[in-house]
Design an enzyme around this catalytic site. Structure first.
Site, short mmCIF file in Angstrom:
data_model
loop_
_atom_site.label_atom_id
_atom_site.label_comp_id
_atom_site.label_asym_id
_atom_site.label_seq_id
_atom_site.Cartn_x
_atom_site.Cartn_y
_atom_site.Cartn_z
N HIS A 1 -4.77 0.83 10.83
CA HIS A 1 -6.00 0.19 11.06
C HIS A 1 -6.34 0.13 12.54
CE1 HIS A 1 -4.11 -2.82 8.00
NE2 HIS A 1 -4.50 -1.79 7.35
N HIS B 1 -11.67 -0.93 6.46
CA HIS B 1 -10.18 -1.15 6.64
C HIS B 1 -9.42 -0.30 7.58
CE1 HIS B 1 -6.51 -0.56 3.39
NE2 HIS B 1 -5.90 -0.99 4.75
N GLU C 1 0.79 -1.10 -0.15
CA GLU C 1 0.01 0.10 0.01
C GLU C 1 0.82 1.23 -0.16
OE1 GLU C 1 -4.24 -0.45 1.71
OE2 GLU C 1 -2.66 -1.00 3.40
#
Ligand SMILES: [Zn+2]
Length: 239
Positions: A102, A172, A81
């Site tokens: 997260h 997420h 990511e």
């Protein structure tokens, strides 16, 4: 291509400290990442190789360009990511640090439409007026693994972030930005705190009074001026 100076040891040490602080403060766990723009070469940013943030050392930090490419000699695995970081730096010249996590108290606010994450106390005025929610289905369709694993998804996330300090990512986590590494870490920690407090307040009743625009702006200016104070505490507490 001209070869630029490598980042300073001081900046690497700050980024290592940021990784450890975010772990100790419960914002990241085995996942999540924090980056800082390389101010000597603004088209690059520094981010650890793919690993748990709490274990990052200076030798684990890699320089990426805004497309998410490491130097050719770098063979270690990169965070999937990393496009979150590159595309936000490209879209937001004012941003010099990005935290993706997260952090658990924030996630519920990304999955409901009737309780936006808003500044509930003076430590989180940066959330004003409310954190937008990124819906990955709008960019990736109904079948994705929820990760920002491409430049196109990074662009879409940066668009949802817009001029805000925080964007929630449905199902997420969240991404928090700052003009400095210390400010981004501060905001990531207090985004989690704000989410906990707001959930507590919602259990007491739905008529919550949030900070207004002026209170948010003034409280944020005050906090930005003292961001070094909690940093020193968090750094020592992180060991
Ligand atoms: Zn993630």
């Amino acid at each position: 291509m001209t070869r630029k100076k490598p980042p300073s040891r001081e900046l690497l040490d700050e980024l290592v400290a940021a990784n450890h602080i975010l772990y100790r403060q419960g914002v990241v766990d085995g996942f999540g990442h924090v980056s800082v723009r390389d101010l000597r070469d603004k088209g690059r940013f520094l981010l650890a190789r793919s690993m748990a943030p709490g274990l990052v050392k200076a030798g684990d930090i890699v320089s990426y360009d805004l497309d998410g490419n490491a130097p050719p000699r770098e063979k270690r695995k990169a965070y999937l990511e990393r496009f979150i970081h590159g595309e936000i730096y490209r879209a937001r010249p004012d941003v010099n640090s990005v935290v993706h996590s997260h952090s658990p108290s924030v996630v519920p606010f990304g999955v409901v439409s009737n309780a936006p994450l808003r500044p509930i106390c003076h430590m989180s005025g940066f959330l004003h007026p409310q954190a937008p929610i990124f819906e990955i289905r709008d960019a990736a369709g109904p079948a994705s693994d929820m990760l920002i694993r491409s430049q196109a998804l990074g662009v879409a996330l940066a668009k949802s972030l817009g001029g805000h300090a925080v964007v929630l990512m449905r199902g997420h986590g969240s991404t928090v930005v700052g003009t400095s590494l210390r400010q981004a870490v501060f905001r990531a920690i207090y985004t989690e705190v704000n989410a906990k407090l707001q959930a507590d307040a919602l259990r007491l009743g739905s008529a919550i009074t949030f900070l207004n625009a002026e209170e948010s702006a003034q409280a944020s200016a005050m906090n930005d001026a003292v961001v070094d104070r909690p940093w020193e505490l968090w750094r020592i507490a992180a060991g």
